[in-house]
Design a protein around this motif. Structure first.
Motif, PDB file in Angstrom:
ATOM      1  N   TYR A  54      65.041   7.346  21.521  1.00  0.00           N
ATOM      2  CA  TYR A  54      65.784   7.764  22.711  1.00  0.00           C
ATOM      3  C   TYR A  54      65.041   7.323  23.962  1.00  0.00           C
ATOM      4  O   TYR A  54      63.878   7.667  24.171  1.00  0.00           O
ATOM      5  N   GLN A  55      65.712   6.526  24.812  1.00  0.00           N
ATOM      6  CA  GLN A  55      65.149   6.005  26.055  1.00  0.00           C
ATOM      7  C   GLN A  55      65.531   6.939  27.200  1.00  0.00           C
ATOM      8  O   GLN A  55      66.715   7.129  27.478  1.00  0.00           O
ATOM      9  N   PRO A  56      64.563   7.567  27.877  1.00  0.00           N
ATOM     10  CA  PRO A  56      64.897   8.491  28.973  1.00  0.00           C
ATOM     11  C   PRO A  56      65.576   7.772  30.135  1.00  0.00           C
ATOM     12  O   PRO A  56      65.281   6.605  30.450  1.00  0.00           O
ATOM     13  N   ILE A  57      66.493   8.480  30.805  1.00  0.00           N
ATOM     14  CA  ILE A  57      67.125   8.036  32.057  1.00  0.00           C
ATOM     15  C   ILE A  57      66.688   9.045  33.119  1.00  0.00           C
ATOM     16  O   ILE A  57      66.865  10.257  32.958  1.00  0.00           O
ATOM     17  N   VAL A  58      66.090   8.517  34.211  1.00  0.00           N
ATOM     18  CA  VAL A  58      65.415   9.383  35.184  1.00  0.00           C
ATOM     19  C   VAL A  58      66.075   9.230  36.546  1.00  0.00           C
ATOM     20  O   VAL A  58      66.536   8.143  36.921  1.00  0.00           O
TER      21      VAL A  58
ATOM     22  N   GLY B 149      65.916  -1.515  32.480  1.00  0.00           N
ATOM     23  CA  GLY B 149      64.769  -2.416  32.425  1.00  0.00           C
ATOM     24  C   GLY B 149      63.833  -2.315  33.613  1.00  0.00           C
ATOM     25  O   GLY B 149      63.220  -3.322  34.005  1.00  0.00           O
ATOM     26  N   VAL B 150      63.694  -1.133  34.204  1.00  0.00           N
ATOM     27  CA  VAL B 150      62.770  -0.941  35.328  1.00  0.00           C
ATOM     28  C   VAL B 150      61.351  -0.862  34.748  1.00  0.00           C
ATOM     29  O   VAL B 150      61.050   0.074  34.001  1.00  0.00           O
ATOM     30  N   GLU B 151      60.506  -1.816  35.134  1.00  0.00           N
ATOM     31  CA  GLU B 151      59.182  -1.903  34.525  1.00  0.00           C
ATOM     32  C   GLU B 151      58.034  -1.736  35.530  1.00  0.00           C
ATOM     33  O   GLU B 151      56.886  -1.591  35.107  1.00  0.00           O
ATOM     34  N   ASN B 152      58.307  -1.766  36.830  1.00  0.00           N
ATOM     35  CA  ASN B 152      57.213  -1.585  37.790  1.00  0.00           C
ATOM     36  C   ASN B 152      57.711  -0.792  39.001  1.00  0.00           C
ATOM     37  O   ASN B 152      58.919  -0.623  39.206  1.00  0.00           O
TER      38      ASN B 152
ATOM     39  N   LEU C  95      58.641   1.698  32.855  1.00  0.00           N
ATOM     40  CA  LEU C  95      57.903   2.367  33.922  1.00  0.00           C
ATOM     41  C   LEU C  95      57.891   3.881  33.679  1.00  0.00           C
ATOM     42  O   LEU C  95      56.894   4.559  33.945  1.00  0.00           O
ATOM     43  N   TYR C  96      58.995   4.399  33.146  1.00  0.00           N
ATOM     44  CA  TYR C  96      59.118   5.837  32.960  1.00  0.00           C
ATOM     45  C   TYR C  96      58.714   6.268  31.550  1.00  0.00           C
ATOM     46  O   TYR C  96      57.999   7.243  31.379  1.00  0.00           O
ATOM     47  N   ALA C  97      59.166   5.554  30.582  1.00  0.00           N
ATOM     48  CA  ALA C  97      58.812   5.927  29.208  1.00  0.00           C
ATOM     49  C   ALA C  97      59.353   4.875  28.256  1.00  0.00           C
ATOM     50  O   ALA C  97      60.389   4.246  28.496  1.00  0.00           O
ATOM     51  N   HIS C  98      58.631   4.685  27.153  1.00  0.00           N
ATOM     52  CA  HIS C  98      59.144   3.880  26.060  1.00  0.00           C
ATOM     53  C   HIS C  98      60.112   4.738  25.238  1.00  0.00           C
ATOM     54  O   HIS C  98      60.111   5.967  25.354  1.00  0.00           O
ATOM     55  N   PRO C  99      60.946   4.120  24.430  1.00  0.00           N
ATOM     56  CA  PRO C  99      61.835   4.928  23.562  1.00  0.00           C
ATOM     57  C   PRO C  99      61.031   5.924  22.733  1.00  0.00           C
ATOM     58  O   PRO C  99      59.961   5.612  22.219  1.00  0.00           O
ATOM     59  N   ILE C 100      61.568   7.136  22.589  1.00  0.00           N
ATOM     60  CA  ILE C 100      60.878   8.247  21.949  1.00  0.00           C
ATOM     61  C   ILE C 100      61.469   8.468  20.563  1.00  0.00           C
ATOM     62  O   ILE C 100      62.699   8.493  20.384  1.00  0.00           O
TER      63      ILE C 100
ATOM     64  N   ALA D 137      55.597  16.354  33.901  1.00  0.00           N
ATOM     65  CA  ALA D 137      54.195  16.438  34.321  1.00  0.00           C
ATOM     66  C   ALA D 137      53.548  15.054  34.359  1.00  0.00           C
ATOM     67  O   ALA D 137      52.762  14.735  35.251  1.00  0.00           O
ATOM     68  N   PHE D 138      53.948  14.186  33.396  1.00  0.00           N
ATOM     69  CA  PHE D 138      53.388  12.833  33.364  1.00  0.00           C
ATOM     70  C   PHE D 138      53.778  12.061  34.619  1.00  0.00           C
ATOM     71  O   PHE D 138      52.972  11.371  35.226  1.00  0.00           O
ATOM     72  N   TRP D 139      55.074  12.172  35.024  1.00  0.00           N
ATOM     73  CA  TRP D 139      55.526  11.421  36.193  1.00  0.00           C
ATOM     74  C   TRP D 139      54.902  11.968  37.483  1.00  0.00           C
ATOM     75  O   TRP D 139      54.621  11.213  38.404  1.00  0.00           O
TER      76      TRP D 139
END
Length: 898
Positions: free
Chosen positions: A642-646, A832-835, A854-859, A873-875
């Motif tokens: 699961y890829q997060p959407i932020v 595909g936001v990476e930076n 940038l936010y998370a790899h698939p979980i 907390a990570f962000w």
């Protein structure tokens, strides 16, 4: 057929043309009743039973009565042949009962046997006065009673037979008298009718309509009856003619020939006679007479009617023959084939108009000429021999040859020689069928069988024949190379500009291929759709074949193609394989060139790709993977990540995109490759159902209804008839609100006819599911889809996001997408936001929802609950949140849906 009279109440069954009965119907003799009745009357029930037992062997019906009243009641119900009557009975005694029986006229002669247990001298006299035939004292001798009753029964049967025979004799006498009277009357009028009927058909022409009218008119007058004639015309239905058309009614023939319970017939005609008309061994019609009165048809009239029918049948047969001959003559003159009649010497005796037009200016110049002279000199002897063979064997023969037309041009014909006439005057009918158009059509058909109808290049059939010949001729010397080509993005041309423009592009590509190979050792083919093949023979080496392929590719792609609707630059993917090098059979050659072409298409190479064993291995690996895929679905070897959407503006987690994964050995296969593999192997249905079921189960286990679940759909999956039912079932089983699920699809879903996919997605949207179009703006993007599909999100493709930080042109394009989404009142998600630079630019431009590394790899699914709790907390630690993490609001149109 027998002629007679049919009375409506008596009709013979089993034939559509009922046979006629005798002149007068005979009354059948009455039959003797098979069972006689003996009435036993006694007030002693036991004695009655004994008497009945004694009389039972007589085989008669025995009726018991216990009193005089019961005896009289029994006689009202049936007739008794013998009455055994007890004298002494309480109430009405036997004498009183006998008196009442005798007073009934029907029983005045019925024999009565009196029984008595008292010896009074006056009783016998009184009994005999009442008509008793015997008087027996009780106890009665069984033998005496049995013998007396038996004798009386036999006497009763004898009297019955005498009465019947007397009535029958009287009836016969009456019938003889009536027959003599009828015969005398018929003989009186027969002479007058015979002369008239002898001239019925003498003045009638061969016109069938006049003949039919004359027959029914004369028959009606002669026999004083309505007449109905039915004639069977050649090749058509029956034709009916009635003697009284002025009445305005045409009776139904079936009513004349029908069953006796036909109410129409019974109400109109009491007497009907029917005769089939037979001439020359064939039935030509049916003639019916109907009389409204009850006067029957006599034997004399029947014979006269049959004779008239014979004459009528012959006249109708002649008229039909004349009509058929006239029709045949008209057909012969109207037919396009030349028809001639020649005698034994071959001289032409008659011909039709087509023969005159083909071989002469006028029929007079053709009559008398020899049929042999019409053939070209090389074929005259053959025609003469075939003519002689037909005359000698009396057998029809057909052959193809060349004749000379009246203008001298040779014409290919099919000539048929048929013997006609008898052995004394035997002629030959000659039918000449011009084969010129057929021969030309055969040439066209032969060309079409080996050439493509659109481009006129060789087709697959001609290619296969050429390859088979090359395979047989392999000598280990020079090679034969097969160049396999496919027009890139040809479907997009058809979808965008229409099939006519697509056909124009294919025709121009074919023309350029043909001009690029001008050689007897090369063959250009179109094998279907947008696929072309060039076969190069006598190639010195594989490298030379590749060079030739590149020259062909450059020639085809060098200039744009100007069509009616657009100017297009053709782009081809090209693969090549060599017969005698890597391939040893035509099948291997085609397969290897096809694999090389797909290698060029996959890598978007603008050059000819030569087949190698490495390409073959990779292709075989794909084949093996497709074979493994079906079993992997059954064994549930896939897993979901699961890829997060932020929301980049708030740092809040907005949703999760479900992605399928499959580990094969040490290789991790991404979602796009899995879906493509399933689509090519026909397994997208079961795989899609597995993905929907597993992702909704994982989402339900997470227990976060504030997050959206994004599930990717294959275009093939959307068009599956069971897709929507399965989706709704999974949503209901997991108790998930449909508003929490977003269905993501690419615009490939709307290729071809978009109506079915749009209809399914609108139904899903009406139920409550959300919709998103991913890869927006790539390849198949269409504004029309935004009009017909109520989407909630557009996903900006990663190819735009990758360059959005430094390429101004890309930035303008992404801003236009954001403006379009705002205009259509839909939200955007950037993939595909990476930076951080990309994230900041997108946020500033108005795209807050983002996903990427940038936010998370698939979980992984089993880590999903813990990871979701720790993501915020990570962000914060990395400075990605712009606002307080305690805020649950999201700055999008979806914030209200939560």
């Amino acid at each position: 057929m027998e002629v007679g009279v049919v009375v409506p109440e008596v009709v013979r069954q089993g034939s559509p043309f009922p046979a006629l009965t005798e002149p007068a119907a005979r009354t059948p003799p009455a039959t003797i009743e098979s069972t006689q009745t003996v009435l036993v009357v006694d007030d002693d029930a036991r004695l009655r039973d004994v008497l009945c037992t004694v009389l039972t062997p007589l085989g008669c019906e025995i009726v018991q009565a216990g009193s005089g009243e019961e005896a009289l009641t029994a006689l009202l119900l049936r007739k008794a042949a013998v009455i055994v009557l007890d004298v002494n009975m309480p109430g009405m005694d036997g004498f009183e009962t006998a008196q009442l029986i005798r007073e009934a006229g029907e029983f005045t002669s019925t024999p009565i046997i009196f029984l008595t247990g008292q010896s009074d001298a006056n009783d016998p006299h009184r009994g005999y006065d009442l008509g008793a035939v015997d008087f027996l004292l009780k106890p009665v001798s069984h033998r005496v009673l049995f013998a007396k009753v038996k004798a009386l029964l036999e006497l009763d049967q004898s009297f019955a037979r005498l009465r019947i025979e007397a009535a029958h004799l009287h009836e016969q006498q009456l019938q003889v008298a009536r027959s003599a009277e009828i015969r005398q009357r018929d003989e009186m009028i027969y002479a007058r009718r015979r002369e008239r009927l002898g001239n019925v058909f003498a003045a009638v022409s061969l016109d069938l309509a006049d003949l039919e009218k004359a027959i029914v008119t004369e028959m009606s007058q002669v026999f004083d009856a309505d007449c109905l004639l039915r004639v069977q015309l050649p090749g058509s239905d029956w034709h009916d003619t009635f003697s009284h058309p002025e009445s305005g009614r045409m009776p139904d023939m079936q009513a004349w020939l029908g069953e006796p319970d036909d109410r129409t017939r019974r109400a109109t005609y009491q007497v009907v006679v029917v005769e089939e008309l037979i001439a020359r061994g064939q039935r030509v019609g049916v003639l019916c007479l109907g009389r409204a009165g009850a006067l029957p048809i006599s034997e004399t009239e029947g014979a006269q009617f049959r004779g008239s029918c014979v004459a009528a049948a012959l006249a109708i047969s002649n008229a039909l023959l004349f009509r058929v001959q006239a029709e045949y003559a008209a057909v012969m003159q109207a037919t396009a084939d030349a028809i001639l009649a020649v005698d034994a010497s071959g001289a032409i005796r008659s011909c039709n108009k087509a023969a005159t037009a083909l071989f002469s200016d006028h029929s007079d110049t053709l009559i008398g000429r020899s049929i042999v002279d019409l053939a070209v000199s090389a074929h005259r002897q053959r025609l003469r021999e075939q003519l002689d063979t037909t005359l000698s064997t009396h057998q029809e023969v057909s052959l193809e040859m060349t004749l000379a037309a009246n203008d001298g041009r040779p014409i290919e014909v099919l000539i048929t020689l048929s013997p006609i006439g008898d052995s004394v005057d035997l002629n030959v009918a000659v039918v000449v069928h011009d084969l010129t158009e057929i021969k030309q059509a055969q040439l066209v058909i032969s060309h079409l069988a080996s050439h493509d109808a659109l481009t006129d290049l060789a087709n697959r059939r001609q290619l296969n024949d050429r390859l088979a010949e090359l395979a047989r001729q392999q000598d280990g010397g020079k090679l034969a190379a097969l160049v396999y080509m496919d027009v890139n993005k040809f479907k997009a041309v058809n979808d965008t500009y229409g099939h006519d423009t697509g056909d124009e592009l294919l025709v121009e590509v074919a023309a350029r291929l043909q001009s690029a190979i001008r050689s007897d050792d090369a063959l250009a083919c179109r094998i279907g759709g947008d696929e072309f093949i060039v076969l190069l023979e006598n190639v010195p080496s594989a490298s030379a074949a590749v060079s030739a392929g590149n020259r062909i590719l450059e020639r085809v792609q060098s200039q744009p193609v100007r069509c009616k609707e657009a100017t297009l630059r053709p782009s081809l993917s090209m693969g090549i394989a060599c017969l005698g090098a890597t391939a040893h059979t035509p099948e291997e050659l085609l397969s290897q060139a096809d694999m090389a072409m797909f290698e060029a298409k996959k890598n978007r190479l603008d050059q000819c790709v030569l087949y190698t064993d490495l390409i073959g291995s990779r292709h075989q690996g794909q084949v093996d993977r497709r074979a493994e895929l079906s079993g992997a679905i059954v064994r549930s070897e896939f897993r979901m990540v699961y890829q997060p959407i932020v929301n980049a503006a708030t740092g809040a987690l907005f949703g999760l995109e479900a992605l399928v994964r499959w580990r094969v050995g040490d290789e991790e296969m991404p979602a796009r490759e899995i879906i493509a593999l399933a689509e090519s192997g026909g397994q997208i249905g079961p795989l899609g159902r597995w993905i929907v079921t597993r992702s909704l189960e994982d989402y339900a286990s997470l227990g976060r209804s504030d997050l959206k679940l994004h599930v990717n759909l294959s275009p093939v999956q959307v068009l599956d008839a069971s897709f929507l039912d399965h989706l709704i079932g999974a949503q209901e089983d997991n108790q998930i609100a449909p508003e929490s699920v977003c269905l993501e699809l690419t615009e490939r879903t709307f290729n071809g006819d978009p109506a079915p996919a749009r209809a399914v997605l609108r139904r899903a949207r009406d139920i409550g599911f959300r919709l998103a179009i991913q890869d927006f703006g790539v390849e198949y993007a269409s504004m029309t889809n935004l009009l017909h599909v109520p989407v909630d999100w557009l996903k900006i493709d990663r190819s735009f996001v990758a360059e959005v930080g430094g390429v101004e042109r890309v930035q303008r394009l992404v801003r236009s997408q954001i403006a379009l989404a705002d205009c259509m009142q839909v939200d955007l998600i950037a993939s595909g936001v990476e930076n951080q630079e990309q994230a900041d630019w997108l946020s500033a431009a108005g795209c807050a929802l983002q996903q990427g590394f940038l936010y998370a790899h698939p979980i992984e699914a089993e880590q999903l609950t813990a990871s979701v709790e720790n993501l915020a907390a990570f962000w914060v630690n990395h400075g990605l949140a712009r606002k307080s993490l305690s805020s649950n609001s999201i700055n999008t149109r979806e914030s209200g849906d939560g």
